[in-house]
Write an enzyme that holds these catalytic residues in place. Structure first.
Site, mmCIF file in Angstrom:
data_model
loop_
_atom_site.group_PDB
_atom_site.id
_atom_site.type_symbol
_atom_site.label_atom_id
_atom_site.label_comp_id
_atom_site.label_asym_id
_atom_site.label_seq_id
_atom_site.Cartn_x
_atom_site.Cartn_y
_atom_site.Cartn_z
ATOM 1 N N GLY A 1 3.321 -1.356 -1.048
ATOM 2 C CA GLY A 1 4.504 -0.518 -1.210
ATOM 3 C C GLY A 1 4.528 0.166 -2.562
ATOM 4 N N PRO B 1 11.462 6.745 -1.183
ATOM 5 C CA PRO B 1 12.061 7.904 -0.523
ATOM 6 C C PRO B 1 12.076 9.145 -1.427
ATOM 7 N N HIS C 1 10.258 9.435 -4.428
ATOM 8 C CA HIS C 1 9.127 9.471 -5.374
ATOM 9 C C HIS C 1 7.840 9.185 -4.640
ATOM 10 N N GLY D 1 -5.269 1.966 -9.673
ATOM 11 C CA GLY D 1 -6.581 1.316 -9.553
ATOM 12 C C GLY D 1 -6.863 0.889 -8.118
ATOM 13 N N ASN E 1 -7.857 3.899 -5.969
ATOM 14 C CA ASN E 1 -9.270 4.294 -6.076
ATOM 15 C C ASN E 1 -10.097 3.669 -4.959
ATOM 16 N N ARG F 1 -20.267 22.458 29.916
ATOM 17 C CA ARG F 1 -19.348 23.392 30.574
ATOM 18 C C ARG F 1 -19.934 24.798 30.575
ATOM 19 N N MET G 1 -12.676 24.486 20.701
ATOM 20 C CA MET G 1 -13.908 24.583 21.503
ATOM 21 C C MET G 1 -13.802 23.829 22.832
ATOM 22 N N GLU H 1 -2.519 8.738 0.222
ATOM 23 C CA GLU H 1 -3.520 8.389 -0.809
ATOM 24 C C GLU H 1 -3.740 9.531 -1.789
HETATM 25 P P1 TGC Z 1 -1.052 9.226 -15.799
HETATM 26 O O1 TGC Z 1 -0.185 9.293 -17.018
HETATM 27 O O2 TGC Z 1 -2.125 10.230 -15.605
HETATM 28 O O3 TGC Z 1 -1.718 7.759 -15.724
HETATM 29 C C1 TGC Z 1 -0.946 6.579 -15.912
HETATM 30 C C2 TGC Z 1 -1.940 5.461 -16.179
HETATM 31 O O4 TGC Z 1 -2.768 5.271 -15.020
HETATM 32 C C3 TGC Z 1 -4.136 5.541 -15.350
HETATM 33 N N1 TGC Z 1 -4.733 6.228 -14.190
HETATM 34 C C4 TGC Z 1 -5.542 5.617 -13.355
HETATM 35 N N2 TGC Z 1 -6.052 4.380 -13.361
HETATM 36 C C5 TGC Z 1 -6.862 4.035 -12.355
HETATM 37 N N3 TGC Z 1 -7.168 4.881 -11.367
HETATM 38 C C6 TGC Z 1 -6.681 6.134 -11.310
HETATM 39 N N4 TGC Z 1 -6.990 6.928 -10.293
HETATM 40 C C7 TGC Z 1 -5.827 6.551 -12.338
HETATM 41 N N5 TGC Z 1 -5.152 7.700 -12.612
HETATM 42 C C8 TGC Z 1 -4.495 7.477 -13.744
HETATM 43 C C9 TGC Z 1 -4.102 6.378 -16.608
HETATM 44 O O5 TGC Z 1 -5.285 6.245 -17.341
HETATM 45 C C10 TGC Z 1 -2.918 5.765 -17.302
HETATM 46 O O6 TGC Z 1 -3.322 4.537 -17.866
HETATM 47 P P2 TGC Z 1 -2.686 3.983 -19.253
HETATM 48 O O7 TGC Z 1 -3.492 2.786 -19.605
HETATM 49 O O8 TGC Z 1 -2.822 5.108 -20.244
HETATM 50 O O9 TGC Z 1 -1.257 3.680 -18.957
HETATM 51 O O10 TGC Z 1 -0.112 9.178 -14.550
HETATM 52 P P3 TGC Z 1 0.821 10.278 -13.918
HETATM 53 O O11 TGC Z 1 2.140 9.645 -13.665
HETATM 54 O O12 TGC Z 1 0.799 11.531 -14.744
HETATM 55 O O13 TGC Z 1 0.161 10.511 -12.476
HETATM 56 C C11 TGC Z 1 -1.070 11.005 -12.259
HETATM 57 C C12 TGC Z 1 -1.235 11.252 -10.722
HETATM 58 C C13 TGC Z 1 -0.369 12.417 -10.259
HETATM 59 C C14 TGC Z 1 -2.700 11.616 -10.527
HETATM 60 C C15 TGC Z 1 -0.873 9.970 -9.940
HETATM 61 O O14 TGC Z 1 0.468 9.682 -10.044
HETATM 62 C C16 TGC Z 1 -1.225 10.049 -8.486
HETATM 63 O O15 TGC Z 1 -2.357 9.786 -8.112
HETATM 64 N N6 TGC Z 1 -0.239 10.397 -7.575
HETATM 65 C C17 TGC Z 1 -0.443 10.323 -6.133
HETATM 66 C C18 TGC Z 1 0.259 9.113 -5.574
HETATM 67 C C19 TGC Z 1 -0.473 8.505 -4.425
HETATM 68 O O16 TGC Z 1 -1.668 8.700 -4.213
HETATM 69 N N7 TGC Z 1 0.207 7.686 -3.667
HETATM 70 C C20 TGC Z 1 -0.420 6.969 -2.585
HETATM 71 C C21 TGC Z 1 0.468 5.869 -2.086
HETATM 72 S S1 TGC Z 1 -0.382 4.603 -1.183
HETATM 73 C C22 TGC Z 1 -0.843 5.356 0.231
HETATM 74 O O17 TGC Z 1 -0.712 6.508 0.450
HETATM 75 C C23 TGC Z 1 -1.473 4.451 1.214
HETATM 76 S S2 TGC Z 1 -1.944 5.218 2.679
HETATM 77 C C24 TGC Z 1 -2.375 3.813 3.490
HETATM 78 C C25 TGC Z 1 -3.288 4.008 4.602
HETATM 79 O O18 TGC Z 1 -4.503 4.254 4.371
HETATM 80 O O19 TGC Z 1 -2.790 3.826 5.742
HETATM 81 P P1 FAD Z 2 5.846 14.830 -2.080
HETATM 82 O O1 FAD Z 2 5.308 14.164 -3.286
HETATM 83 O O2 FAD Z 2 7.294 15.086 -2.026
HETATM 84 O O3 FAD Z 2 5.063 16.218 -1.883
HETATM 85 C C1 FAD Z 2 5.505 17.253 -0.994
HETATM 86 C C2 FAD Z 2 4.570 18.461 -1.165
HETATM 87 O O4 FAD Z 2 4.615 18.926 -2.522
HETATM 88 C C3 FAD Z 2 3.101 18.110 -0.915
HETATM 89 O O5 FAD Z 2 2.459 19.203 -0.298
HETATM 90 C C4 FAD Z 2 2.537 17.893 -2.299
HETATM 91 O O6 FAD Z 2 1.130 18.142 -2.361
HETATM 92 C C5 FAD Z 2 3.319 18.908 -3.103
HETATM 93 N N1 FAD Z 2 3.424 18.544 -4.529
HETATM 94 C C6 FAD Z 2 3.944 17.407 -5.059
HETATM 95 N N2 FAD Z 2 3.829 17.429 -6.396
HETATM 96 C C7 FAD Z 2 3.213 18.588 -6.723
HETATM 97 C C8 FAD Z 2 2.785 19.186 -7.945
HETATM 98 N N3 FAD Z 2 2.976 18.587 -9.136
HETATM 99 N N4 FAD Z 2 2.181 20.388 -7.899
HETATM 100 C C9 FAD Z 2 1.959 21.010 -6.695
HETATM 101 N N5 FAD Z 2 2.342 20.499 -5.522
HETATM 102 C C10 FAD Z 2 2.959 19.304 -5.535
HETATM 103 N N6 FAD Z 2 2.547 5.083 0.740
HETATM 104 C C11 FAD Z 2 2.435 3.796 0.298
HETATM 105 O O7 FAD Z 2 2.836 3.470 -0.805
HETATM 106 N N7 FAD Z 2 1.877 2.839 1.093
HETATM 107 C C12 FAD Z 2 1.411 3.105 2.345
HETATM 108 O O8 FAD Z 2 0.898 2.207 3.040
HETATM 109 C C13 FAD Z 2 1.533 4.443 2.833
HETATM 110 N N8 FAD Z 2 1.142 4.725 4.114
HETATM 111 C C14 FAD Z 2 1.380 5.970 4.617
HETATM 112 C C15 FAD Z 2 1.130 6.218 5.973
HETATM 113 C C16 FAD Z 2 1.405 7.474 6.510
HETATM 114 C C17 FAD Z 2 1.181 7.711 7.961
HETATM 115 C C18 FAD Z 2 1.890 8.520 5.677
HETATM 116 C C19 FAD Z 2 2.142 9.880 6.238
HETATM 117 C C20 FAD Z 2 2.153 8.277 4.340
HETATM 118 C C21 FAD Z 2 1.920 6.999 3.794
HETATM 119 N N9 FAD Z 2 2.242 6.697 2.463
HETATM 120 C C22 FAD Z 2 2.120 5.411 1.988
HETATM 121 C C23 FAD Z 2 2.938 7.692 1.644
HETATM 122 C C24 FAD Z 2 2.018 8.754 1.008
HETATM 123 O O9 FAD Z 2 1.223 8.208 0.022
HETATM 124 C C25 FAD Z 2 2.925 9.871 0.469
HETATM 125 O O10 FAD Z 2 3.460 10.534 1.592
HETATM 126 C C26 FAD Z 2 2.173 10.840 -0.420
HETATM 127 O O11 FAD Z 2 1.800 10.214 -1.643
HETATM 128 C C27 FAD Z 2 2.992 12.109 -0.726
HETATM 129 O O12 FAD Z 2 4.274 11.804 -1.134
HETATM 130 P P2 FAD Z 2 5.559 12.521 -0.434
HETATM 131 O O13 FAD Z 2 5.411 12.376 1.036
HETATM 132 O O14 FAD Z 2 6.764 11.981 -1.081
HETATM 133 O O15 FAD Z 2 5.376 14.068 -0.763
#
Ligand code: TGC
Ligand code: FAD
Length: 387
Positions: free
Chosen positions: A133, A137, A139, A240, A243, A271, A340, A366
């Site tokens: 988690g 909602p 963030h 982390g 990644n 086909r 296709m 992700e």
């Molecule tokens: P920022 O200030 O750049 O970094 C904060 C601290 O984190 C470190 N860091 C990382 N460390 C490890 N791996 C990475 N990829 C890292 N990226 C940054 C950084 O060095 C720093 O460390 P420290 O020691 O200086 O404190 O952070 P920011 O708040 O500006 O954010 C950067 C950004 C936008 C790239 C990051 O917030 C981000 O990746 N946002 C996207 C969120 C996201 O991917 N959410 C996914 C939720 S989980 C999910 O979707 C599961 S799907 C499940 C399924 O497969 O079904």
């Molecule tokens: P938002 O962050 O509100 O983004 C909305 C749009 O704005 C996107 O197009 C985005 O690219 C764009 N945007 C946002 N910021 C910027 C910027 N700075 N500049 C330009 N464009 C921007 N999360 C978990 O924690 N755990 C899970 O297990 C998990 N499973 C998931 C399973 C499914 C099926 C789905 C659909 C999502 C899941 N997620 C999970 C959540 C997922 O990681 C988020 O939906 C994703 O990180 C995007 O966040 P958001 O939906 O709030 O979109």
């Protein structure tokens, strides 16, 4: 009909014997055990949890971890597992990504010995299921702004807040929950059934229907002090973990693309229209040529990613490059293959439409495509656009 995985540049010949054996075993299992259930699972909006223990027996969960009953495989082998599972369905690969990269990894990397001993063996066997988690909602892309918080109450912590879109949320035995403690992001292990913790289902998804997605709600949830992950503080903890999962997705998306390519090719070879196989028309052949090139390029990226990860040299921006490229590639391939197949392309009797719909989620979770664009923009220029 037997599946033929596109491998135009013989990447499989670069694999170690045991890595190829793992890939072929998972490919066989997906064909025999998952695919017969895939359409029904998607239509009825359910993940076939009856397969979890079989996946455990195959050694798929936490496959790169040494000990606790895990397989101790290379990261390349783990990538191949993702590829083969996602050839079946992105929901199946998601199940693995969450269990391995987002639950077992943080417990192994940041957890105490007691937490590792309590959870890793059961998670490895598929006897326990986990969820992760982070998203809230309000963030999503900016998890550092999370408002879920833990308060130190001396002998326990009190957790309040909500998480959204959480894969496996309502079925998980343990939730890895990220919350702020005195303003600093920390990880907590919250067990199913803890009073005040509920996990209502997200319904009406048109994507990843063969995957459970839920909200996590915490209302004055009392958790023991032993539930905190002691090994990490700050946003780098959850990032982390991402990644690991993003690395798996970079491989997995290729499997979805290969499945669509294989299906469109067979279809167009069989086909006929205008008295000839569809595959004989130049317009269609251009699509095959473009897809063959795009999939082959993505495969090269994945195999190099695996080498770097196995050498301990893989950085987050390199993972972003491959997640972004390979998922966009797979989405485009699925869309092209859908066209296709003609009208059959909108039927669940064929896999391609299911992959296309699933990949819309993979494009967003992700780290959205846009977020990985910004990570690469920062890597290229040295300037973070989101800071
Ligand atoms: P920022 O200030 O750049 O970094 C904060 C601290 O984190 C470190 N860091 C990382 N460390 C490890 N791996 C990475 N990829 C890292 N990226 C940054 C950084 O060095 C720093 O460390 P420290 O020691 O200086 O404190 O952070 P920011 O708040 O500006 O954010 C950067 C950004 C936008 C790239 C990051 O917030 C981000 O990746 N946002 C996207 C969120 C996201 O991917 N959410 C996914 C939720 S989980 C999910 O979707 C599961 S799907 C499940 C399924 O497969 O079904
Ligand atoms: P938002 O962050 O509100 O983004 C909305 C749009 O704005 C996107 O197009 C985005 O690219 C764009 N945007 C946002 N910021 C910027 C910027 N700075 N500049 C330009 N464009 C921007 N999360 C978990 O924690 N755990 C899970 O297990 C998990 N499973 C998931 C399973 C499914 C099926 C789905 C659909 C999502 C899941 N997620 C999970 C959540 C997922 O990681 C988020 O939906 C994703 O990180 C995007 O966040 P958001 O939906 O709030 O979109």
């Amino acid at each position: 009909m037997s599946y033929k995985a596109l491998d135009f540049l013989s990447y499989d010949s670069l694999l170690r014997e045991e890595e190829l054996a793992v890939a072929l075993e998972v490919r066989r299992w997906v064909g025999e055990r998952f695919l017969p259930l895939a359409m029904e699972a998607f239509e009825t909006d359910r993940f076939p949890f009856e397969l979890a223990r079989e996946m455990g027996e195959l050694g798929l969960f936490g496959a790169t971890i040494e000990g606790w009953g895990c397989a101790g495989l290379s990261h390349t082998a783990y990538g191949l597992i993702n590829r083969e599972l996602e050839r079946g369905d992105s929901g199946l690969r998601s199940f693995l990504s969450v269990q391995s990269g987002l639950v077992m990894y943080p417990i192994w990397r940041y957890g105490s010995r007691e937490q590792q001993d309590q959870w890793l063996p059961r998670l490895a066997k598929g006897e326990a299921i986990g969820c992760f988690g982070l998203t809230e909602p309000d963030h999503g892309s900016d998890p550092g702004a999370m408002v879920t918080r833990a308060e130190d109450k001396g002998d326990h912590f009190l957790l309040n807040g909500a998480k959204m879109w959480i894969t496996n949320g309502s079925v998980a035995d343990v939730a890895v929950v990220w919350a702020k403690l005195e303003g600093v992001v920390r990880g907590f292990l919250v067990e199913k059934g803890t009073p005040g913790f509920t996990a209502p289902l997200h319904r009406h998804k048109f994507s990843l229907r063969a995957s459970v997605t839920s909200e996590l709600v915490f209302e004055n949830v009392r958790i023991p002090r032993s539930a905190i992950l002691p090994g990490v503080e700050g946003l780098k903890g959850p990032l982390g973990c991402l990644n690991q999962a993003r690395y798996g997705i970079a491989w997995g998306a290729i499997g979805a693309a290969q499945a669509c390519f294989d299906e469109a090719l067979r279809y167009q070879q069989q086909r006929t229209q205008f008295g000839r196989p569809l595959a004989s028309f130049q317009l269609q052949q251009e699509k095959f040529a473009d897809m063959l090139t795009a999939i082959t390029a993505a495969q090269g990226m994945a195999i190099r990613l695996g080498q770097l990860k196995d050498e301990g040299k893989l950085g987050p921006a390199q993972i972003s490059l491959a997640k972004r490229n390979n998922v966009a590639m797979a989405l485009q391939v699925a869309r092209t293959c859908r066209t296709m197949l003609g009208a059959n392309g909108v039927s669940l009797e064929y896999q391609t439409g299911r992959h296309l719909l699933n990949l819309e989620s993979v494009y967003t979770y992700e780290g959205t495509h846009d977020i990985h664009t910004l990570v690469l923009g920062q890597a290229a220029t040295g300037i973070a656009s989101y800071a």
